[in-house]
Design a protein around this motif. Structure first.
Motif, PDB file in Angstrom:
ATOM      1  N   TYR A 340       1.034  -1.101   0.029  1.00 46.14           N
ATOM      2  CA  TYR A 340       0.106  -0.147   0.068  1.00 46.14           C
ATOM      3  C   TYR A 340       0.873   1.199  -0.112  1.00 46.14           C
ATOM      4  CZ  TYR A 340      -4.341  -2.578   0.643  1.00 46.14           C
ATOM      5  OH  TYR A 340      -5.548  -3.424   0.707  1.00 46.14           O
ATOM      6  N   PRO A 341       1.685   1.414   0.945  1.00 48.49           N
ATOM      7  CA  PRO A 341       2.718   2.579   0.737  1.00 48.49           C
ATOM      8  C   PRO A 341       3.276   2.516  -0.784  1.00 48.49           C
ATOM      9  CG  PRO A 341       3.115   1.565   2.766  1.00 48.49           C
ATOM     10  CD  PRO A 341       2.160   0.635   1.867  1.00 48.49           C
ATOM     11  N   LEU A 342       3.798   1.747  -1.143  1.00 42.25           N
ATOM     12  CA  LEU A 342       4.248   1.850  -2.600  1.00 42.25           C
ATOM     13  C   LEU A 342       3.525   2.113  -3.515  1.00 42.25           C
ATOM     14  CD1 LEU A 342       6.731   1.696  -4.857  1.00 42.25           C
ATOM     15  CD2 LEU A 342       6.201  -0.871  -5.115  1.00 42.25           C
ATOM     16  N   ARG A 343       2.116   1.713  -3.449  1.00 45.14           N
ATOM     17  CA  ARG A 343       1.022   2.112  -4.454  1.00 45.14           C
ATOM     18  C   ARG A 343       0.672   3.723  -4.240  1.00 45.14           C
ATOM     19  NH1 ARG A 343      -5.425   0.419  -4.736  1.00 45.14           N
ATOM     20  NH2 ARG A 343      -5.531   1.121  -2.482  1.00 45.14           N
ATOM     21  N   ARG A 344       0.707   4.091  -2.937  1.00 44.05           N
ATOM     22  CA  ARG A 344       0.476   5.573  -2.836  1.00 44.05           C
ATOM     23  C   ARG A 344       1.565   6.397  -3.503  1.00 44.05           C
ATOM     24  NH1 ARG A 344      -1.819   3.490   2.228  1.00 44.05           N
ATOM     25  NH2 ARG A 344       0.353   3.496   3.380  1.00 44.05           N
ATOM     26  N   THR A 345       2.894   5.975  -3.304  1.00 42.83           N
ATOM     27  CA  THR A 345       3.854   6.565  -3.827  1.00 42.83           C
ATOM     28  C   THR A 345       3.866   6.635  -5.509  1.00 42.83           C
ATOM     29  OG1 THR A 345       5.053   6.040  -1.721  1.00 42.83           O
ATOM     30  CG2 THR A 345       6.468   7.196  -3.527  1.00 42.83           C
ATOM     31  N   LEU A 346       3.806   5.570  -5.750  1.00 47.40           N
ATOM     32  CA  LEU A 346       3.492   5.422  -7.342  1.00 47.40           C
ATOM     33  C   LEU A 346       2.506   6.271  -8.045  1.00 47.40           C
ATOM     34  CD1 LEU A 346       4.266   1.551  -7.839  1.00 47.40           C
ATOM     35  CD2 LEU A 346       5.930   3.414  -8.468  1.00 47.40           C
ATOM     36  N   ALA A 347       1.540   6.249  -7.264  1.00 45.94           N
ATOM     37  CA  ALA A 347       0.290   7.153  -7.780  1.00 45.94           C
ATOM     38  C   ALA A 347       0.662   8.327  -7.867  1.00 45.94           C
ATOM     39  CB  ALA A 347      -0.870   6.933  -7.022  1.00 45.94           C
ATOM     40  N   LYS A 348       1.494   8.949  -6.770  1.00 45.61           N
ATOM     41  CA  LYS A 348       1.841  10.427  -6.871  1.00 45.61           C
ATOM     42  C   LYS A 348       2.972  10.626  -8.139  1.00 45.61           C
ATOM     43  CE  LYS A 348      -0.072  12.431  -3.281  1.00 45.61           C
ATOM     44  NZ  LYS A 348       0.455  12.547  -2.057  1.00 45.61           N
ATOM     45  N   LEU A 349       3.813   9.672  -8.050  1.00 43.08           N
ATOM     46  CA  LEU A 349       4.813   9.728  -9.012  1.00 43.08           C
ATOM     47  C   LEU A 349       4.370   9.814 -10.788  1.00 43.08           C
ATOM     48  CD1 LEU A 349       8.035   9.889  -9.584  1.00 43.08           C
ATOM     49  CD2 LEU A 349       7.735   7.380  -9.991  1.00 43.08           C
ATOM     50  N   MET A 350       3.244   8.690 -10.559  1.00 50.00           N
ATOM     51  CA  MET A 350       2.686   8.684 -12.211  1.00 50.00           C
ATOM     52  C   MET A 350       1.523   9.519 -12.438  1.00 50.00           C
ATOM     53  SD  MET A 350       4.491   5.859 -13.181  1.00 50.00           S
ATOM     54  CE  MET A 350       3.561   5.126 -14.545  1.00 50.00           C
ATOM     55  N   ALA A 377      10.635  -0.918  -8.996  1.00 46.08           N
ATOM     56  CA  ALA A 377       9.221  -0.896  -9.305  1.00 46.08           C
ATOM     57  C   ALA A 377       8.988   0.337  -9.735  1.00 46.08           C
ATOM     58  CB  ALA A 377       8.517  -1.112  -7.936  1.00 46.08           C
ATOM     59  N   ALA A 378       9.329   1.519  -9.488  1.00 46.62           N
ATOM     60  CA  ALA A 378       9.000   2.724 -10.027  1.00 46.62           C
ATOM     61  C   ALA A 378       9.625   2.966 -11.259  1.00 46.62           C
ATOM     62  CB  ALA A 378       9.586   3.772  -9.207  1.00 46.62           C
ATOM     63  N   GLU A 379      10.844   2.230 -11.794  1.00 48.54           N
ATOM     64  CA  GLU A 379      11.405   2.602 -12.765  1.00 48.54           C
ATOM     65  C   GLU A 379      10.639   1.598 -13.954  1.00 48.54           C
ATOM     66  OE1 GLU A 379      16.073   3.218 -11.760  1.00 48.54           O
ATOM     67  OE2 GLU A 379      15.564   1.269 -12.211  1.00 48.54           O
ATOM     68  N   ALA A 380      10.227   0.559 -13.520  1.00 48.91           N
ATOM     69  CA  ALA A 380       9.554  -0.643 -14.397  1.00 48.91           C
ATOM     70  C   ALA A 380       7.928   0.187 -14.693  1.00 48.91           C
ATOM     71  CB  ALA A 380       9.132  -1.657 -13.610  1.00 48.91           C
ATOM     72  N   ALA A 381       7.371   0.815 -13.853  1.00 48.65           N
ATOM     73  CA  ALA A 381       6.183   1.513 -13.892  1.00 48.65           C
ATOM     74  C   ALA A 381       6.268   2.609 -15.058  1.00 48.65           C
ATOM     75  CB  ALA A 381       5.551   2.178 -12.737  1.00 48.65           C
ATOM     76  N   LEU A 382       7.443   3.279 -14.974  1.00 47.63           N
ATOM     77  CA  LEU A 382       7.517   4.539 -15.963  1.00 47.63           C
ATOM     78  C   LEU A 382       7.748   4.089 -17.079  1.00 47.63           C
ATOM     79  CD1 LEU A 382       9.931   6.632 -13.734  1.00 47.63           C
ATOM     80  CD2 LEU A 382       7.706   7.282 -14.362  1.00 47.63           C
ATOM     81  N   LEU A 383       8.375   2.937 -17.257  1.00 46.97           N
ATOM     82  CA  LEU A 383       8.740   2.314 -18.828  1.00 46.97           C
ATOM     83  C   LEU A 383       7.504   1.573 -19.287  1.00 46.97           C
ATOM     84  CD1 LEU A 383      12.159   0.863 -18.127  1.00 46.97           C
ATOM     85  CD2 LEU A 383      11.801   2.894 -19.310  1.00 46.97           C
ATOM     86  N   PRO A 441       9.323   4.834   0.911  1.00 47.50           N
ATOM     87  CA  PRO A 441       8.303   5.448   0.253  1.00 47.50           C
ATOM     88  C   PRO A 441       6.920   5.285   0.570  1.00 47.50           C
ATOM     89  CG  PRO A 441       8.873   3.585  -1.085  1.00 47.50           C
ATOM     90  CD  PRO A 441       9.982   3.737   0.157  1.00 47.50           C
ATOM     91  N   ASN A 442       6.129   6.411   1.049  1.00 49.47           N
ATOM     92  CA  ASN A 442       4.837   6.358   1.664  1.00 49.47           C
ATOM     93  C   ASN A 442       4.125   7.604   1.336  1.00 49.47           C
ATOM     94  OD1 ASN A 442       2.747   5.604   3.107  1.00 49.47           O
ATOM     95  ND2 ASN A 442       3.517   5.837   4.943  1.00 49.47           N
ATOM     96  N   GLU A 443       4.001   7.851   0.066  1.00 49.86           N
ATOM     97  CA  GLU A 443       3.369   8.972  -0.590  1.00 49.86           C
ATOM     98  C   GLU A 443       4.350   9.971  -1.357  1.00 49.86           C
ATOM     99  OE1 GLU A 443       0.348  11.315   1.340  1.00 49.86           O
ATOM    100  OE2 GLU A 443      -0.799   9.658   1.964  1.00 49.86           O
ATOM    101  N   ASN A 444       5.630  10.217  -0.741  1.00 52.72           N
ATOM    102  CA  ASN A 444       6.351  11.168  -1.267  1.00 52.72           C
ATOM    103  C   ASN A 444       7.322  10.470  -2.488  1.00 52.72           C
ATOM    104  OD1 ASN A 444       5.759  13.167   0.460  1.00 52.72           O
ATOM    105  ND2 ASN A 444       7.063  12.694   2.028  1.00 52.72           N
ATOM    106  N   PRO A 445       7.249  10.797  -3.702  1.00 58.41           N
ATOM    107  CA  PRO A 445       7.920  10.244  -4.604  1.00 58.41           C
ATOM    108  C   PRO A 445       9.203  10.667  -5.001  1.00 58.41           C
ATOM    109  CG  PRO A 445       5.996  11.690  -5.483  1.00 58.41           C
ATOM    110  CD  PRO A 445       5.960  11.917  -4.298  1.00 58.41           C
ATOM    111  N   ASN A 446       9.817  11.678  -3.700  1.00 60.39           N
ATOM    112  CA  ASN A 446      11.331  11.969  -3.790  1.00 60.39           C
ATOM    113  C   ASN A 446      11.955  10.761  -3.067  1.00 60.39           C
ATOM    114  OD1 ASN A 446      10.579  12.269  -1.024  1.00 60.39           O
ATOM    115  ND2 ASN A 446      11.099  14.688  -1.095  1.00 60.39           N
ATOM    116  N   THR A 447      11.425   9.739  -2.546  1.00 61.45           N
ATOM    117  CA  THR A 447      12.013   8.808  -1.953  1.00 61.45           C
ATOM    118  C   THR A 447      12.370   7.693  -3.030  1.00 61.45           C
ATOM    119  OG1 THR A 447       9.705   7.790  -1.490  1.00 61.45           O
ATOM    120  CG2 THR A 447      10.839   9.019   0.504  1.00 61.45           C
ATOM    121  N   LEU A 448      11.985   7.616  -3.897  1.00 59.50           N
ATOM    122  CA  LEU A 448      12.120   6.852  -5.337  1.00 59.50           C
ATOM    123  C   LEU A 448      13.312   7.384  -6.065  1.00 59.50           C
ATOM    124  CD1 LEU A 448       8.395   6.158  -6.294  1.00 59.50           C
ATOM    125  CD2 LEU A 448       9.844   4.479  -5.057  1.00 59.50           C
TER     126      LEU A 448
END
Length: 706
Positions: A340-350, A377-383, A441-448
């Protein structure tokens, strides 16, 4: 070699309708299946700590159901409860105990339902292996529920059979996943395969401060085998049909990029002074009596300074993730610590709605804290968003993992202590210098990691979680005058949580000085510790250790050292002893044997508890003797196993662990308990062998040469 895990595209990419996941509802934690089995839901991830086995045990106990009728579904957004991060040795305390309560509540709810339906008193009914029985009546749970699920809330008043019956709880149940690992079977996220899956690699910069000066995109587009080149600011990734093709493309694309390689890191040889010179936030955490006054007036004052370098998680398998983007929905398979924390962070990043992102946690090969899992995970999502409709598998290379993971921070501890005229500790002063110990990562994209290289400036995540720095800095012993201060700095390397956080360094300092004080007081080091304890459980733990080492014989150049800690000063007790041999010609230290006595309250699985303790002991020995992140003025230089050595099998010590089981006490997680006292016991043993006090890690061989 076993075949990879191949998953159906249809089953794995269908949009997910999320259910209500109120943690107070029984059916958030378990589901009755049509074939009579029980599916358990936990928001925690199996990171090697054995939580999947432990939750099976507590559920089977409360439902009086054989273990093979229990299956466990782990950490998936919209499917399992949101239990935050799998961290801090909290899986047993939180998730397993919630599942225990849910299973016990479900048992009572089922029996009441059957009693009402059959008009039989509850006292005449019993539940066994998924069937309710009573007099001439019998039905499976599924039949009794008529396809529905068990409704109702968790009831804290119901009997917990795990506290009394203990048919499964408290028994040494072997973990089946370990056998699969030993056999090389498909277990990890690295083994996932999907139909039509493609492979990716990211071209990471040569250093923390590097930026793209120029990039020959025309030449790159002509490279054979390239499905897609993705550039977003200083983030560059390549996609190919085959993994080796992606590896080759990464290397070729890098040759077409000119990077700014300006120095961005300090001189490592002056790291201690550099860190102490950084701006720091100073805070007092303990201040009782008048430590400064007593120390100033004392004639038996001891001082010591300790240093721990940056350490890696050093995962055996480099971080990996699979991502699929289609119809504005994203699904990610990751060995993260929190779905869940990763989902929150990915949603903000994406910049996507949170409910359009699904994260499925899958075990990874190596963790011990916040490693590169979230980043990949964030890099894979961006790609994946740039190449929709096909699964993108992105696995880091060894140099990616070693160079870009968030490390365990370097730390320094300065101690001063004094004795009174009876040989008891009169005063203790502690100053801790540390960076933060978590930027999960728990919402803040800058942790990725990729957020550091995109066009948008997300800023630096800052110091992050500070509490880990002074964890266990206050000794667990009775000391009338005590002061503990932290000096929190923002260091030069990327850091986040690594197993045991600041406890590792703080207990090294505390237990080393306890040995020195015992010697100053002319007392046995074990008895000296006992004299300063009021906790009977702590004393019993140490006394049991004393029995294990009572008959140990020492040869020439051998030493025996001890240490003790209670993790976080409130959870697991761990007493440790180490027997070492020091080669006086080379200075090499061999840890010959380690003994531990551990007490974690009620023991759910003594075999699993021993696994965790033994693993921590061996990893801690490796940290003590060998491990240190090296870097130059531009970037990390410890990019392979040669430049970041760790303990190998031939040098692994013999380990012996005794578990004290206390069913009357709440269970607590023990995954991090053995890390700190192991290294403290080792350096105390080195002193017994050589007369040399080790205060800087890893152990310097030159210091120990004859």
């Amino acid at each position: 070699m076993a075949a990879p895990i191949t998953l159906s595209c249809e089953n794995q990419t269908a949009p997910l309708t999320e259910k209500s996941l109120d943690k107070n509802d029984i059916n958030s934690w378990l589901q009755v299946l049509e074939d009579g089995r029980i599916r358990i839901y936990t928001g925690k991830l199996e990171l090697g700590q054995g939580i999947s086995t432990a939750v099976k045990q507590v559920a089977a106990e409360e439902l009086d159901t054989s273990l093979d009728m229990i299956e466990v579904n782990m950490a998936e957004t919209g499917v399992t409860p949101d239990e935050g991060f799998t961290a801090g040795s909290m899986s047993i305390e939180s998730s397993a105990m919630s599942i225990r309560q849910a299973a016990a509540s479900a048992r009572e709810a089922i029996l009441k339902l059957a009693a009402q339906k059959w008009r039989i008193p509850v006292s005449e009914l019993f539940l066994k292996d998924g069937r309710v029985r009573g007099k001439d009546k019998e039905a499976t749970l599924y039949e009794l529920l008529k396809g529905r699920q068990i409704e109702g809330s968790l009831d804290s008043s119901v009997e917990l059979k795990g506290k009394t019956v203990r048919k499964y709880v408290g028994q040494p149940l072997p973990r089946k996943d370990i056998e699969a690992m030993v056999r090389g079977e498909a277990v990890f996220v690295q083994d996932l395969r999907f139909p039509r899956m493609v492979h990716a690699r990211v071209v990471h910069p040569p250093g923390y401060a590097s930026r793209i000066v120029s990039m020959d995109e025309d030449a790159i587009q002509k490279l054979p085998g390239l499905l897609k080149i993705v550039r977003k600011g200083n983030f560059v990734g390549v996609i190919a049909e085959k993994e080796y093709g992606a590896i080759q493309l990464k290397r070729k694309v890098d040759s077409f990029i000119q990077w700014d390689t300006s120095p961005g890191l300090p001189d490592q040889s002056a790291l201690k002074s550099h860190l102490k010179a950084l701006p720091a936030d100073v805070e007092v955490h303990e201040d009782r009596g008048n430590a400064e006054k007593v120390l100033k007036e004392s004639t038996t004052q001891l001082t010591a300074s300790f240093f721990k370098p940056y350490l890696m998680h050093a995962a055996n398998g480099p971080s990996c993730a699979v991502a699929f983007f289609d119809n504005e929905r994203l699904k990610v398979w990751s060995h993260c610590q929190g779905a869940y924390p990763l989902r929150r962070t990915l949603a903000k990043l994406m910049e996507m709605p949170e409910d359009s992102v699904n994260v499925k946690a899958v075990p990874g090969s190596g963790c011990f804290g916040h490693n590169g899992a979230n980043d990949v995970a964030a890099e894979a999502a961006l790609l994946a968003r740039e190449f929709p409709g096909r699964h993108i598998r992105l696995q880091w290379m060894r140099d990616d993992e070693n160079g870009w993971e968030p490390f365990g921070t370097a730390m320094m501890v300065d101690l001063r202590a004094s004795l009174d005229d009876k040989g008891k500790i009169a005063a203790w002063n502690c100053d801790v210098w540390s960076d933060g110990h978590s930027n999960r990562p728990n919402e803040n994209p800058n942790t990725l990691l990729p957020a550091h290289f995109l066009e948008r400036d997300y800023g630096h995540p800052g110091i992050g979680y500070r509490g880990g720095a002074w964890r266990n800095a206050a000794p667990y012993y009775t000391i009338p005058n005590l002061k503990v201060r932290s000096h929190m700095f923002q260091g030069p390397l990327r850091v986040s949580s690594l197993r045991s956080l600041g406890t590792y360094t703080n207990i090294l300092a505390v237990e080393s000085l306890m040995d020195e004080l015992a010697e100053q007081a002319q007392k046995d080091p074990i008895q000296f510790r006992i004299e300063h304890l009021r906790d009977a459980r702590a004393i019993e733990c140490i006394q049991k250790l004393q029995k294990h080492i009572a008959d140990v014989t020492l040869g020439q150049n051998e030493g025996l050292g001890v240490a003790f800690s209670r993790y976080k000063n409130e959870t697991v007790y761990c007493a440790m002893a180490a027997k070492v041999y020091v080669d006086r010609g080379t200075g090499k230290v061999r840890v010959k044997k380690l003994w531990a006595v551990v007490e974690a309250g009620e023991t759910i699985n003594p075999d699993g508890l021993k696994n965790q303790t033994e693993g921590g002991m061996i990893q801690s020995a490796s940290w003590a003797l060998m491990e240190e992140v090296k870097f130059d003025r531009k970037h990390i230089t410890s990019l392979d196993w040669g430049s970041y050595p760790m303990l190998r099998f031939p040098d692994t010590p013999e380990v012996e662990v005794e578990v004290i089981d206390r069913p009357d006490q709440p269970p607590v997680g023990a995954g991090e308990a053995s890390m700190a006292p192991t290294t403290a016991a080792i350096v105390n043993a080195i002193y017994r062998s050589t007369g040399v006090r080790v205060r800087t890690l890893p152990v310097n061989r030159e210091l120990l040469r004859a």
